[in-house]
Design an enzyme around this catalytic site. Structure first.
Site, short mmCIF file in Angstrom:
data_model
loop_
_atom_site.label_atom_id
_atom_site.label_comp_id
_atom_site.label_asym_id
_atom_site.label_seq_id
_atom_site.Cartn_x
_atom_site.Cartn_y
_atom_site.Cartn_z
N LYS A 14 0.82 -1.21 0.00
CA LYS A 14 0.00 0.00 0.00
C LYS A 14 0.86 1.27 0.00
CE LYS A 14 -2.32 -1.22 3.77
NZ LYS A 14 -1.83 -2.57 4.07
N ARG A 89 -9.76 0.22 8.59
CA ARG A 89 -9.32 -1.15 8.86
C ARG A 89 -10.38 -1.94 9.61
NH1 ARG A 89 -3.46 -0.21 8.58
NH2 ARG A 89 -2.33 -2.13 8.96
N ARG A 128 11.53 -5.93 4.60
CA ARG A 128 11.26 -4.50 4.40
C ARG A 128 12.19 -3.61 5.24
NH1 ARG A 128 5.20 -2.27 4.83
NH2 ARG A 128 5.31 -2.82 7.03
N ARG A 172 -0.21 -9.81 12.60
CA ARG A 172 -0.83 -8.75 11.78
C ARG A 172 -1.66 -9.34 10.65
NH1 ARG A 172 4.32 -5.74 10.29
NH2 ARG A 172 3.05 -4.53 8.84
P1 ADP Z 1 0.81 -2.40 7.54
O1 ADP Z 1 -0.34 -2.13 6.60
O2 ADP Z 1 2.01 -2.93 6.82
O3 ADP Z 1 0.43 -3.22 8.73
P2 ADP Z 1 0.64 0.28 8.70
O4 ADP Z 1 1.74 1.27 8.79
O5 ADP Z 1 -0.54 0.63 7.89
O6 ADP Z 1 1.35 -1.04 8.15
O7 ADP Z 1 0.13 -0.10 10.17
C1 ADP Z 1 1.01 -0.42 11.23
C2 ADP Z 1 0.24 -0.57 12.53
O8 ADP Z 1 -0.37 0.69 12.86
C3 ADP Z 1 -0.92 -1.56 12.50
O9 ADP Z 1 -0.47 -2.87 12.77
C4 ADP Z 1 -1.82 -1.00 13.60
O10 ADP Z 1 -1.36 -1.33 14.89
C5 ADP Z 1 -1.66 0.51 13.43
N1 ADP Z 1 -2.67 1.10 12.52
C6 ADP Z 1 -2.44 1.73 11.35
N2 ADP Z 1 -3.59 2.14 10.77
C7 ADP Z 1 -4.58 1.73 11.60
C8 ADP Z 1 -6.00 1.81 11.55
N3 ADP Z 1 -6.65 2.41 10.52
N4 ADP Z 1 -6.71 1.27 12.58
C9 ADP Z 1 -6.10 0.67 13.62
N5 ADP Z 1 -4.77 0.55 13.72
C10 ADP Z 1 -4.01 1.06 12.72
#
Ligand code: ADP
Ligand code: ZN
Length: 214
Positions: A14, A89, A128, A172
């Protein structure tokens, strides 16, 4: 206010895709993960609350996320075009995004589902590396920097996110299946879902997305 969403498992690409789309269009990239990491770096109360969840690979509570996103959108203009990465999410986040955009005279235009086989995802996440200064994303074998450990764009140091360790990666993925995958049906029912083959190269996936962007 236009909005598109990049939906997909962690490691689907993403962030990388968002960068390609941002540089080819006028879309403003809004990554809740980047916003949370900035809050942690800045030592804000939101950052302190978020860190415990993120380190375990769990989702940060919806209220925290919605507050961050609403504050960000409130600073924008009516003509802005947003590209959300890693948000929404949960179904609750998706419903509240509709409300927030509605109040600002906008709506979700398209939702791009980045499809990638699970083994590819695990290899992507564990390899990564991210630039500490500018956030650019690399991979030890797939997208290596010219000089090992150094960002091509800004010369900053590359690091591995704490939540990219193997145990946390598996959690995750599990969280994605349990809490986020239901958004696929939610947006498909609304006729907004566009599937992208994101298991190839970033260039191909970006080109496919741009060709399907309305
Ligand atoms: P990835 O998609 O690779 O997991 P992100 O940077 O989008 O990486 O997210 C990293 C972490 O940040 C997630 O595992 C979660 O803990 C938190 N996070 C990010 N966006 C959200 C969201 N919209 N709702 C809840 N937690 C989030
Ligand atoms: Zn950099």
């Amino acid at each position: 206010m236009k909005a598109i969403i990049l939906l997909g498992a962690p490691g689907a690409g993403k962030g990388t895709l968002a960068e390609g789309v941002r540089s080819a269009t006028g879309y403003i990239h809004v990554s809740t993960g980047d916003m949370l990491r900035a809050a942690i770096k800045g030592g804000t109360p939101t950052g302190l609350e978020a860190k415990a969840w993120m380190d375990k690979g769990e989702l940060v509570p919806d209220d925290v996320i919605l507050r961050l996103v609403s504050e960000r959108l409130a600073q924008g203009q009516a003509t802005d075009q947003y590209m959300f990465d890693g948000f929404p999410r949960t179904l609750e986040q998706a419903r509240r995004l509709d409300d927030t955009l509605g109040r600002l005279g906008g709506h979700v235009d398209q939702v791009f589902l980045l499809e990638v086989p699970t083994p590819v995802i695990v290899s992507r996440l564990s390899g990564r590396r991210i630039c500490k200064s500018c956030g650019a994303v690399y991979h030890v074998t797939n997208i290596p920097p010219t000089v090992e450990g150094v960002c091509d764009h800004c010369g900053g140091p590359l690091y591995q996110r704490p939540d990219d360790s193997e145990a946390t990666v598996l959690n995750r993925l599990d969280v994605y299946l349990r809490q986020t995958a239901s958004l696929i049906e939610f947006y498909d029912t609304k006729g907004l879902l566009v599937r992208i083959n994101a298991g190839t190269t970033p260039q191909d996936a970006t080109a496919e997305l741009l060709s399907k962007l309305a």
